[in-house]
Design a protein around this motif. Sequence first.
Motif, PDB file in Angstrom:
ATOM      1  N   LEU A   1       0.824  -1.222   0.000  1.00  0.00           N
ATOM      2  CA  LEU A   1       0.000   0.000   0.000  1.00  0.00           C
ATOM      3  C   LEU A   1       0.849   1.259   0.000  1.00  0.00           C
ATOM      4  CD1 LEU A   1      -2.917  -0.998   2.425  1.00  0.00           C
ATOM      5  CD2 LEU A   1      -2.921  -0.932  -0.083  1.00  0.00           C
ATOM      6  N   ALA A   2       1.944   1.253   0.775  1.00  0.00           N
ATOM      7  CA  ALA A   2       2.785   2.452   0.833  1.00  0.00           C
ATOM      8  C   ALA A   2       3.369   2.758  -0.542  1.00  0.00           C
ATOM      9  CB  ALA A   2       3.883   2.270   1.878  1.00  0.00           C
ATOM     10  N   ALA A   3       3.875   1.742  -1.215  1.00  0.00           N
ATOM     11  CA  ALA A   3       4.479   1.972  -2.539  1.00  0.00           C
ATOM     12  C   ALA A   3       3.409   2.327  -3.571  1.00  0.00           C
ATOM     13  CB  ALA A   3       5.266   0.737  -2.975  1.00  0.00           C
ATOM     14  N   LEU A   4       2.293   1.630  -3.501  1.00  0.00           N
ATOM     15  CA  LEU A   4       1.210   1.925  -4.450  1.00  0.00           C
ATOM     16  C   LEU A   4       0.701   3.354  -4.285  1.00  0.00           C
ATOM     17  CD1 LEU A   4      -1.435  -0.927  -4.792  1.00  0.00           C
ATOM     18  CD2 LEU A   4       0.125  -0.017  -6.530  1.00  0.00           C
ATOM     19  N   ALA A   5       0.477   3.751  -3.042  1.00  0.00           N
ATOM     20  CA  ALA A   5      -0.059   5.090  -2.793  1.00  0.00           C
ATOM     21  C   ALA A   5       0.892   6.144  -3.338  1.00  0.00           C
ATOM     22  CB  ALA A   5      -0.294   5.300  -1.294  1.00  0.00           C
ATOM     23  N   ALA A   6       2.187   5.974  -3.080  1.00  0.00           N
ATOM     24  CA  ALA A   6       3.155   6.959  -3.572  1.00  0.00           C
ATOM     25  C   ALA A   6       3.142   6.987  -5.095  1.00  0.00           C
ATOM     26  CB  ALA A   6       4.554   6.632  -3.039  1.00  0.00           C
ATOM     27  N   SER A   7       3.040   5.818  -5.724  1.00  0.00           N
ATOM     28  CA  SER A   7       3.040   5.769  -7.184  1.00  0.00           C
ATOM     29  C   SER A   7       1.737   6.303  -7.762  1.00  0.00           C
ATOM     30  CB  SER A   7       3.247   4.324  -7.659  1.00  0.00           C
ATOM     31  OG  SER A   7       4.446   3.820  -7.128  1.00  0.00           O
ATOM     32  N   PHE A   8       0.681   6.201  -6.989  1.00  0.00           N
ATOM     33  CA  PHE A   8      -0.644   6.685  -7.395  1.00  0.00           C
ATOM     34  C   PHE A   8      -0.792   8.174  -7.078  1.00  0.00           C
ATOM     35  CE2 PHE A   8      -5.433   6.497  -6.617  1.00  0.00           C
ATOM     36  CZ  PHE A   8      -5.785   6.150  -7.926  1.00  0.00           C
ATOM     37  N   ALA A   9       0.291   8.769  -6.526  1.00  0.00           N
ATOM     38  CA  ALA A   9       0.292  10.181  -6.107  1.00  0.00           C
ATOM     39  C   ALA A   9      -0.795  10.423  -5.068  1.00  0.00           C
ATOM     40  CB  ALA A   9       0.130  11.121  -7.286  1.00  0.00           C
ATOM     41  N   GLY A  10      -0.974   9.472  -4.172  1.00  0.00           N
ATOM     42  CA  GLY A  10      -2.016   9.608  -3.151  1.00  0.00           C
ATOM     43  C   GLY A  10      -1.555   9.122  -1.798  1.00  0.00           C
ATOM     44  N   VAL A  11      -2.520   8.805  -0.983  1.00  0.00           N
ATOM     45  CA  VAL A  11      -2.255   8.321   0.368  1.00  0.00           C
ATOM     46  C   VAL A  11      -3.024   7.012   0.545  1.00  0.00           C
ATOM     47  CG1 VAL A  11      -1.856  10.577   1.413  1.00  0.00           C
ATOM     48  CG2 VAL A  11      -4.202   9.713   1.221  1.00  0.00           C
ATOM     49  N   PHE A  12      -2.662   6.242   1.577  1.00  0.00           N
ATOM     50  CA  PHE A  12      -3.469   5.050   1.850  1.00  0.00           C
ATOM     51  C   PHE A  12      -4.047   5.145   3.249  1.00  0.00           C
ATOM     52  CE2 PHE A  12      -0.897   2.250   4.628  1.00  0.00           C
ATOM     53  CZ  PHE A  12       0.355   2.827   4.518  1.00  0.00           C
ATOM     54  N   THR A  13      -5.158   4.438   3.437  1.00  0.00           N
ATOM     55  CA  THR A  13      -5.945   4.611   4.656  1.00  0.00           C
ATOM     56  C   THR A  13      -5.640   3.526   5.685  1.00  0.00           C
ATOM     57  OG1 THR A  13      -7.747   3.189   3.922  1.00  0.00           O
ATOM     58  CG2 THR A  13      -7.858   5.514   3.285  1.00  0.00           C
ATOM     59  N   CYS A  14      -5.933   3.852   6.919  1.00  0.00           N
ATOM     60  CA  CYS A  14      -5.972   2.858   7.994  1.00  0.00           C
ATOM     61  C   CYS A  14      -7.450   2.627   8.319  1.00  0.00           C
ATOM     62  CB  CYS A  14      -5.225   3.374   9.216  1.00  0.00           C
ATOM     63  SG  CYS A  14      -5.356   2.282  10.641  1.00  0.00           S
ATOM     64  N   ASN A  15      -7.854   1.374   8.360  1.00  0.00           N
ATOM     65  CA  ASN A  15      -9.283   1.053   8.478  1.00  0.00           C
ATOM     66  C   ASN A  15      -9.667   0.530   9.855  1.00  0.00           C
ATOM     67  OD1 ASN A  15      -9.128   1.648   5.738  1.00  0.00           O
ATOM     68  ND2 ASN A  15      -9.000  -0.490   5.145  1.00  0.00           N
ATOM     69  N   ALA A  16      -8.820   0.797  10.856  1.00  0.00           N
ATOM     70  CA  ALA A  16      -9.104   0.266  12.192  1.00  0.00           C
ATOM     71  C   ALA A  16     -10.315   0.961  12.806  1.00  0.00           C
ATOM     72  CB  ALA A  16      -7.891   0.455  13.093  1.00  0.00           C
ATOM     73  N   ASN A  17     -11.038   0.243  13.675  1.00  0.00           N
ATOM     74  CA  ASN A  17     -12.127   0.866  14.424  1.00  0.00           C
ATOM     75  C   ASN A  17     -11.694   1.068  15.876  1.00  0.00           C
ATOM     76  OD1 ASN A  17     -12.740  -1.524  16.034  1.00  0.00           O
ATOM     77  ND2 ASN A  17     -13.536  -2.402  14.133  1.00  0.00           N
ATOM     78  N   LYS A  18     -12.554   1.666  16.672  1.00  0.00           N
ATOM     79  CA  LYS A  18     -12.173   2.079  18.017  1.00  0.00           C
ATOM     80  C   LYS A  18     -11.954   0.887  18.956  1.00  0.00           C
ATOM     81  CE  LYS A  18     -13.250   5.719  21.320  1.00  0.00           C
ATOM     82  NZ  LYS A  18     -14.092   6.915  21.531  1.00  0.00           N
ATOM     83  N   ALA A  19     -12.721  -0.176  18.768  1.00  0.00           N
ATOM     84  CA  ALA A  19     -12.530  -1.358  19.611  1.00  0.00           C
ATOM     85  C   ALA A  19     -11.144  -1.954  19.362  1.00  0.00           C
ATOM     86  CB  ALA A  19     -13.627  -2.386  19.331  1.00  0.00           C
ATOM     87  N   GLU A  20     -10.752  -2.016  18.100  1.00  0.00           N
ATOM     88  CA  GLU A  20      -9.419  -2.526  17.772  1.00  0.00           C
ATOM     89  C   GLU A  20      -8.326  -1.623  18.345  1.00  0.00           C
ATOM     90  OE1 GLU A  20     -10.341  -4.750  13.491  1.00  0.00           O
ATOM     91  OE2 GLU A  20      -9.883  -2.617  13.516  1.00  0.00           O
ATOM     92  N   LEU A  21      -8.516  -0.316  18.202  1.00  0.00           N
ATOM     93  CA  LEU A  21      -7.513   0.617  18.731  1.00  0.00           C
ATOM     94  C   LEU A  21      -7.404   0.511  20.251  1.00  0.00           C
ATOM     95  CD1 LEU A  21      -8.121   3.907  16.686  1.00  0.00           C
ATOM     96  CD2 LEU A  21      -6.243   2.291  16.430  1.00  0.00           C
ATOM     97  N   THR A  22      -8.524   0.238  20.904  1.00  0.00           N
ATOM     98  CA  THR A  22      -8.508   0.178  22.370  1.00  0.00           C
ATOM     99  C   THR A  22      -7.534  -0.880  22.872  1.00  0.00           C
ATOM    100  OG1 THR A  22     -10.819   0.890  22.455  1.00  0.00           O
ATOM    101  CG2 THR A  22      -9.931  -0.160  24.425  1.00  0.00           C
ATOM    102  N   VAL A  23      -7.534  -2.024  22.231  1.00  0.00           N
ATOM    103  CA  VAL A  23      -6.711  -3.121  22.734  1.00  0.00           C
ATOM    104  C   VAL A  23      -5.563  -3.464  21.784  1.00  0.00           C
ATOM    105  CG1 VAL A  23      -8.500  -4.095  24.186  1.00  0.00           C
ATOM    106  CG2 VAL A  23      -8.364  -4.788  21.782  1.00  0.00           C
ATOM    107  N   GLY A  24      -5.334  -2.590  20.800  1.00  0.00           N
ATOM    108  CA  GLY A  24      -4.196  -2.824  19.904  1.00  0.00           C
ATOM    109  C   GLY A  24      -4.366  -4.066  19.050  1.00  0.00           C
ATOM    110  N   TYR A  25      -5.612  -4.364  18.657  1.00  0.00           N
ATOM    111  CA  TYR A  25      -5.838  -5.535  17.807  1.00  0.00           C
ATOM    112  C   TYR A  25      -5.596  -5.146  16.358  1.00  0.00           C
ATOM    113  CZ  TYR A  25      -7.771  -9.862  16.023  1.00  0.00           C
ATOM    114  OH  TYR A  25      -7.915 -11.072  15.382  1.00  0.00           O
ATOM    115  N   SER A  26      -4.335  -4.884  16.064  1.00  0.00           N
ATOM    116  CA  SER A  26      -3.897  -4.530  14.719  1.00  0.00           C
ATOM    117  C   SER A  26      -2.376  -4.505  14.770  1.00  0.00           C
ATOM    118  CB  SER A  26      -4.449  -3.167  14.290  1.00  0.00           C
ATOM    119  OG  SER A  26      -4.270  -2.218  15.315  1.00  0.00           O
ATOM    120  N   THR A  27      -1.765  -4.582  13.609  1.00  0.00           N
ATOM    121  CA  THR A  27      -0.311  -4.729  13.544  1.00  0.00           C
ATOM    122  C   THR A  27       0.349  -3.386  13.242  1.00  0.00           C
ATOM    123  OG1 THR A  27      -0.540  -7.000  12.772  1.00  0.00           O
ATOM    124  CG2 THR A  27       1.575  -5.924  12.362  1.00  0.00           C
ATOM    125  N   LEU A  28       1.292  -3.008  14.112  1.00  0.00           N
ATOM    126  CA  LEU A  28       2.068  -1.789  13.873  1.00  0.00           C
ATOM    127  C   LEU A  28       2.833  -1.952  12.558  1.00  0.00           C
ATOM    128  CD1 LEU A  28       2.378   0.722  15.632  1.00  0.00           C
ATOM    129  CD2 LEU A  28       4.346  -0.335  16.714  1.00  0.00           C
TER     130      LEU A  28
END
Lengths: 668, 668
Positions: free
Chosen positions: B455-482
């Motif tokens: 995503l990082a390489a694609l976004a840069a090549s697409f001249a854009g940005v990429f999103t993070c799709n986490a929700n608040k429950a996931e953020l609360t307990v870190g249920y996602s990968t840094l």
Amino acid sequence: MSRGPEGSVTVAMAQLEVSPGEPARNGARMLGLIAEARGRGVSLLAFPEMSLPGYLLGDMWERPSFLRECEAWTGRIIEATALPGAPITVVFGTVIPDWRALGEDGRVRKYNGYVAAREGEALRHPGLDLPYGIKTLLPNYREFEEPRHFYDARKLALETGRPLESLLEPFILELGGRKCRVGIILCEDAWEDDYVQKPLEILGRKGCDFFLNLSCSPFTQGKNEKRNRVFARKVGKLGSPLFYVNCVSLQNNGKTLFTFDGRSTAYAADGSVRAEMAAYVQAILPLAVEWRHGKADIASAGTLSAAGGPGPKDRLPADAAKKRIGEIHQALKYGVQSFLASMGQDRVVIGVSGGIDSAVTAALYREILPPQNLLLVNMPSRFNSGTTRGLAKELAINLGCLYAEIGIEDSVAVTKAQLDGLEITSPDGSRFAAISLAGFVMENVQARDRSSRILAALAASFAGVFTCNANKAELTVGYSTLYGDLGGYLVLLGDLWKSEVYALGRHLNEEVYGREAIPEGSFTVVPSAELSESQAVDEGKGDPLIYPYHDRLFFAWVQRWNRATPEEVLEWYAAGTLNAELGLEGVDAYHLFPTAPAFIRDLERWWNLYNGIAVAKRVQAPPILAVSSRAFGFDHREALGRPAYTARYLKLRGELLSAAGPAGSGRP
Amino acid sequence: MSRGPEGSVTVAMAQLEVSPGEPARNGARMLGLIAEARGRGVSLLAFPEMSLPGYLLGDMWERPSFLRECEAWTGRIIEATALPGAPITVVFGTVIPDWRALGEDGRVRKYNGYVAAREGEALRHPGLDLPYGIKTLLPNYREFEEPRHFYDARKLALETGRPLESLLEPFILELGGRKCRVGIILCEDAWEDDYVQKPLEILGRKGCDFFLNLSCSPFTQGKNEKRNRVFARKVGKLGSPLFYVNCVSLQNNGKTLFTFDGRSTAYAADGSVRAEMAAYVQAILPLAVEWRHGKADIASAGTLSAAGGPGPKDRLPADAAKKRIGEIHQALKYGVQSFLASMGQDRVVIGVSGGIDSAVTAALYREILPPQNLLLVNMPSRFNSGTTRGLAKELAINLGCLYAEIGIEDSVAVTKAQLDGLEITSPDGSRFAAISLAGFVMENVQARDRSSRILAALAASFAGVFTCNANKAELTVGYSTLYGDLGGYLVLLGDLWKSEVYALGRHLNEEVYGREAIPEGSFTVVPSAELSESQAVDEGKGDPLIYPYHDRLFFAWVQRWNRATPEEVLEWYAAGTLNAELGLEGVDAYHLFPTAPAFIRDLERWWNLYNGIAVAKRVQAPPILAVSSRAFGFDHREALGRPAYTARYLKLRGELLSAAGPAGSGRP
């Protein structure tokens, strides 16, 4: 003021090690120190501010269960003064909830307060008529935000209509049979110069035998020298001795970690330093307060070193620059040790490039970790020179730690093959465009491959963490790749300018290792990311930053109390005073940038980055260990937005560019 | 109070769009609105608080050049009232530096103040005898930290020894030939209930024809309803109408982005809402203030819709739950539009898994971006089911945007081949250990491969940005990968609980698209990361979070004004009141966790994560768009540290586990 006979009492500073948010641990330590003090005949034992709860806790103050836990421990410390044995008075700082009143956030009212306890009772404060005292001045700058959580004596004065003076009274403490008037204040209350209300002066006018300043004061370069200057003046004017009691701790507000260096200091009645405790060590230091002709002073401390004063190994060199870097080293070492311990971590992986930042990082970790717990990894691509690869390996050999060389050519090739030329289709299946990985994208692909792919997986498999080796100049302008070299569990050198990284490297070789642990080549090689042919170190090519200049330019933006912006910088440039204003050494800005257009181009390039993409990078950067008067993160609050230029800047810019001729046109 | 003849004057609310940190842009907009107001016969034009500088600016207030720039624009706005034409009085909020005085941080003193200008002159404040008024109550909770930067009327009262009452006086404004007593206050000054000092009440006692409340008030769910309740009571008691003038803006403090929704509201003398302006739209709304028997009130607004009131498309459904999700949708849409615009970005890459979070994210972006500017990418490994891959593609087809499917099997295989079994050597060349990539490490390798590599390489090549799709429950307990799925430029849904994500998805399909844009399967598939065989959705396996329960448990920790901790939760559990205390709907905690040990195990698992590794993840998480009463980041300050349990918790835990028998032993 007490006018009793000649005599003396023993007052001890308790330089407590504080675990933030853990009243049970802190309370247990306090009980141990109280018992020790009784054994040593101490009449008055003074603990730091916020001894039980800790201080930098984010919004943990908003948990009623936490406040109740602190309160229960306050009771236990008070009870400990009733234990059989020699009578002792204990003064300690803690959070004081007033459950009957509201704070201005609608939650229970809380004070940053202190308790003076004796024989199992909290003594009543003569001004407040409450079993505790409270802080008057709540700092609200840098990382401090006490008014967010605490009510204070000034608000109480406004609320009750009583003059503030009437709320500030010395405690009358019976010490060794003598009624002593003790002026007790908390930290900022002694740093009163910028406030209209001056608690220390007010107490001084009421007459005190001596003062206690219970503090919770983080290390900042030069802070202790400043305190000695300020307190010498204040104490000398008051004419009564003062005990500055600070804690030892690592505390943080998420993004920024602060060490609390202790260095509790006893100031004699003339303002001179009578005794200073060692940095970053929990200890108590008993000192005799003696009365002559009814006036108290601190006797000279014969047994200082044994009682927690600086031992020979802690002593810092006299030379100011060397002393300063020595203090930075102490702070970093204590900070990283405490941080690892708080996480239960003792294994670290470091990506080493052969350059100075990763080498200094590695040498510092090797000081605190056994060799088999430190893994250095060099991750070369085709752009990494034999020079730097050799330096990386030499570093590992010098440090005697684990080492691996893991290339990134294959994996970068996979990415290139998969994404470069990839056809993107519209939903109807028609070809829309082909992806092309530009040069700067491929640079970032390399950096991300190293950190997010290799180091992250290696660290997890090694049961450890991996470091971020960025310095402050790089962080200022975002000269690092998000999810690449900006990844890691901590930016150890994130509050050090490049010149300080070099100085710390020299210090480690000379003072810590006594040999060339960091290879000389890492000091002399041109700083470079080595991500493309245009950064070939053997051809003298490297970073676009001219560190001796940009370190100082960025300092003016980031670290001046009143922050400089391009407006001021361009005014200095135009006035010919830029070198002096920035404090340049060994480099001449007018020589680096012989024309106004060249100067302005450079200035705006970095200002745009500092206020633009670099903010976004800092939002996602790892925690930073603070050693300066303004570290990134909680002490450098900032918003994502557009870089701004003032009208005055644009006017001066226009004038300078017009004078330089048509080549210099173009607006920022 | 003015007792003149019957009559009326036209007062207009100027719901300004504010660009934070850009006084020149804001000033230019104000000049335009002033000209418009004059053309419409407005006698008094009221702008929001901090119209010129903006409000959430981090520490930009510490730049003297920025303060001078704001001051210059203050002068320009004042001068604009002297332009030829119908006389107009303009009231606007801005920063007021007092260069002769110091703030408590030793910098120039600054006020959050306002100016009332007429005929090219700033009118003198009758209480302060200064050409401006200042704020009394500075909020210092949630994302607010005004006392960090600004001095206030209470400190001025304490400093000068004058009673606060004497500093608060209505302005006497000559409007349409009538001398009007206008009580002007700034935002928090009307939210006085939790303060001892009550500026609105004080002004009310002095007699005002009407009030202006200049505000800079971010959107929070339910805030407007609450304001209407509070202001109805206050205004009704005062008996004089009040204009609440709020700005439209997106402002941030780095980690957390806040929308300012406008919704400026005119309250009639009885406290009822006479007119409300539309959300997130700059406009002016002129209203007639009429005097009858010497008493002022606001005439009913016949032309409301044309003048910036809610048009038919902005109107929200009457049903409370639907209204709330509609407001969230408005805030997210305005926020992300403004954020992209502020960065000059208009192309977005979204990793879509087939699950609900990425689908809702994509559907919302598609609302604001043309199809060729939105690229959805599905990145399957062997663990991704045909079910979810099909849903991802279906989503792209439904939204009509660009789509790519890029597998990660090959690159993950490269990493596994390179690192799994890798020999780590000691510096002497001897073998030390072999790296082994455990299952959880391989899960993270997949997540990082997707975001940091593709995503990082694609976004840069697409001249854009990429999103993070986490929700608040996931953020609360870190249920996602840094550096994995926690990477991205913005967490659009980071302040929405999982139940709100589902509701927003329904809202988008029903109210925005009017069709099944988000496939029904994304609502019904079991939420899963699909990173291993144990998360196979077709076998009904997925996330360890039971969202209907954990959403509400985490809410109690994160969002309650007085934060709950395991102590309170366990007390509720033991008392049998847990379902009610958490507000569970359609799920019974006692059924989910039939035994105390099972309940406690779950409770401590998530509490340890919330206070442990999840803090470290949030420090490095992308910016979050706030819609709740407490978003992560600047409104949820926290320290890295150890998860703490109180003694009361441990005692109750011990009792419950003892009662449950020996199987339940073990301490947290």
